[in-house]
Motif scaffolding. Structure first.
Motif, short mmCIF file in Angstrom:
data_model
loop_
_atom_site.label_atom_id
_atom_site.label_comp_id
_atom_site.label_asym_id
_atom_site.label_seq_id
_atom_site.Cartn_x
_atom_site.Cartn_y
_atom_site.Cartn_z
N TYR A 1 0.83 -1.21 0.00
CA TYR A 1 0.00 0.00 0.00
C TYR A 1 0.87 1.26 0.00
O TYR A 1 0.52 2.25 -0.65
N ALA A 2 2.00 1.23 0.72
CA ALA A 2 2.91 2.38 0.69
C ALA A 2 3.47 2.59 -0.71
O ALA A 2 3.59 3.72 -1.19
N LEU A 3 3.81 1.48 -1.38
CA LEU A 3 4.30 1.55 -2.76
C LEU A 3 3.23 2.12 -3.68
O LEU A 3 3.51 2.94 -4.57
N TYR A 4 1.99 1.69 -3.46
CA TYR A 4 0.86 2.19 -4.25
C TYR A 4 0.66 3.69 -4.01
O TYR A 4 0.45 4.45 -4.96
N MET A 5 0.71 4.10 -2.75
CA MET A 5 0.47 5.51 -2.43
C MET A 5 1.48 6.42 -3.11
O MET A 5 1.13 7.44 -3.71
N PHE B 1 -6.40 -7.78 -2.13
CA PHE B 1 -6.04 -6.37 -2.03
C PHE B 1 -4.58 -6.16 -2.43
O PHE B 1 -4.25 -5.23 -3.17
N VAL B 2 -3.70 -7.03 -1.92
CA VAL B 2 -2.27 -6.92 -2.23
C VAL B 2 -2.05 -7.02 -3.74
O VAL B 2 -1.32 -6.22 -4.33
N PHE C 1 -0.82 -3.95 -6.01
CA PHE C 1 0.48 -4.13 -6.66
C PHE C 1 0.36 -3.87 -8.16
O PHE C 1 1.23 -3.20 -8.75
N ILE C 2 -0.68 -4.39 -8.78
CA ILE C 2 -0.89 -4.15 -10.22
C ILE C 2 -1.14 -2.67 -10.49
O ILE C 2 -0.60 -2.10 -11.45
N PHE D 1 0.75 2.62 -12.36
CA PHE D 1 1.06 4.03 -12.09
C PHE D 1 2.51 4.37 -12.43
O PHE D 1 2.80 5.41 -13.02
N TYR D 2 3.43 3.49 -12.04
CA TYR D 2 4.85 3.76 -12.30
C TYR D 2 5.16 3.71 -13.80
O TYR D 2 5.93 4.54 -14.31
N VAL D 3 4.57 2.76 -14.51
CA VAL D 3 4.79 2.67 -15.96
C VAL D 3 4.23 3.91 -16.66
O VAL D 3 4.89 4.51 -17.53
#
Length: 247
Positions: A154-158, A221-222, A226-227, A232-234
């Protein structure tokens, strides 16, 4: 070059975080001391100050991440950043890694403050509490691993969502009302994410209900977050590298 960028990120941000971490730790020990020496009123006063400071720490961390991903990438400092020989991927990685680091450290400092507060309030031995926590993790390794993975994801997603938000904002809007448009974009992205999660989990399933009713569904959820993080990063990389003239 990535190592140099990360070093620069740490040197430009540690002066902001270390004083507030020191303040939280100092207030934690003062609160602990007040339970042993001072009266109940003084203890309650220091406890209120401690938890206020912990809340400020987390808000400050979020604010710093927003500034670091927004102004320091897409504002005037960003133009200097993109004049370096670093690639877009290296710049993004340095931002994500260091911001994630500060986010995790802020959480650990907050957990330390809360733990020592509980120890002091209930007159518990810190080694007994640590032993109980270790035994809890040993008895429930699957649940512990799931919770840690979910929090990290979730931190990575945020961070990824904020990065994408600022990249999209700077691509589609050049006016003076960026804050208003950014807020609207934030809520729009949030609605899309809620729609995606509801498709896979149902409209009434949340992380809290998954925790209580069906612990295994936390992995859904994970997977979803993650997807979404990867997307978002791509997309952020594509916007910075192909759509924005930052270099």
């Amino acid at each position: 070059m990535l190592a140099r960028l990360m070093k620069h990120e740490i040197l430009s941000s540690y002066r902001k975080f270390l004083p507030i971490y020191a303040g939280v730790i100092l207030m934690t020990f003062i609160t602990s001391f007040s339970f042993n020496v001072q009266g109940i009123s003084a203890s309650l006063t220091f406890s209120g100050l401690l938890f206020t400071l912990v809340g400020i720490t987390m808000l400050f961390t979020l604010y710093t991440i927003i500034i670091n991903l927004g102004q320091r990438v897409f504002g005037k400092p960003g133009y200097l950043l993109f004049t370096t020989p670093a690639t877009t991927l290296e710049i993004m990685l340095s931002k994500v890694i260091i911001n994630m680091m500060w986010f995790i450290v802020s959480i650990l400092v907050s957990i330390f403050a809360a733990s020592l507060f509980v120890l002091s309030a209930f007159q518990q031995n810190i080694f007994d509490i640590i032993g109980e926590l270790i035994n809890l993790v040993i008895r429930h390794p699957y649940e512990s691993y799931t919770i840690i993975t979910a929090g990290f994801t979730y931190a990575l997603y945020m961070i990824g969502m904020l990065f994408f938000l600022f990249a999209l904002l700077n691509m589609i809007y050049k006016g003076e009302k960026k804050i208003l448009i950014g807020i609207l974009l934030y809520f729009a992205i949030g609605q899309v994410v809620n729609l995606i999660t509801s498709i896979f989990l149902g409209a009434y399933m949340s992380f809290a209900t998954a925790w209580i009713e069906d612990f295994n569904s936390i992995w859904v959820f994970v997977g979803i977050y993650f997807i979404l993080s990867a997307a978002f990063y791509v997309l952020t990389y594509f916007i910075i590298d192909r759509k924005l003239e930052l270099q």
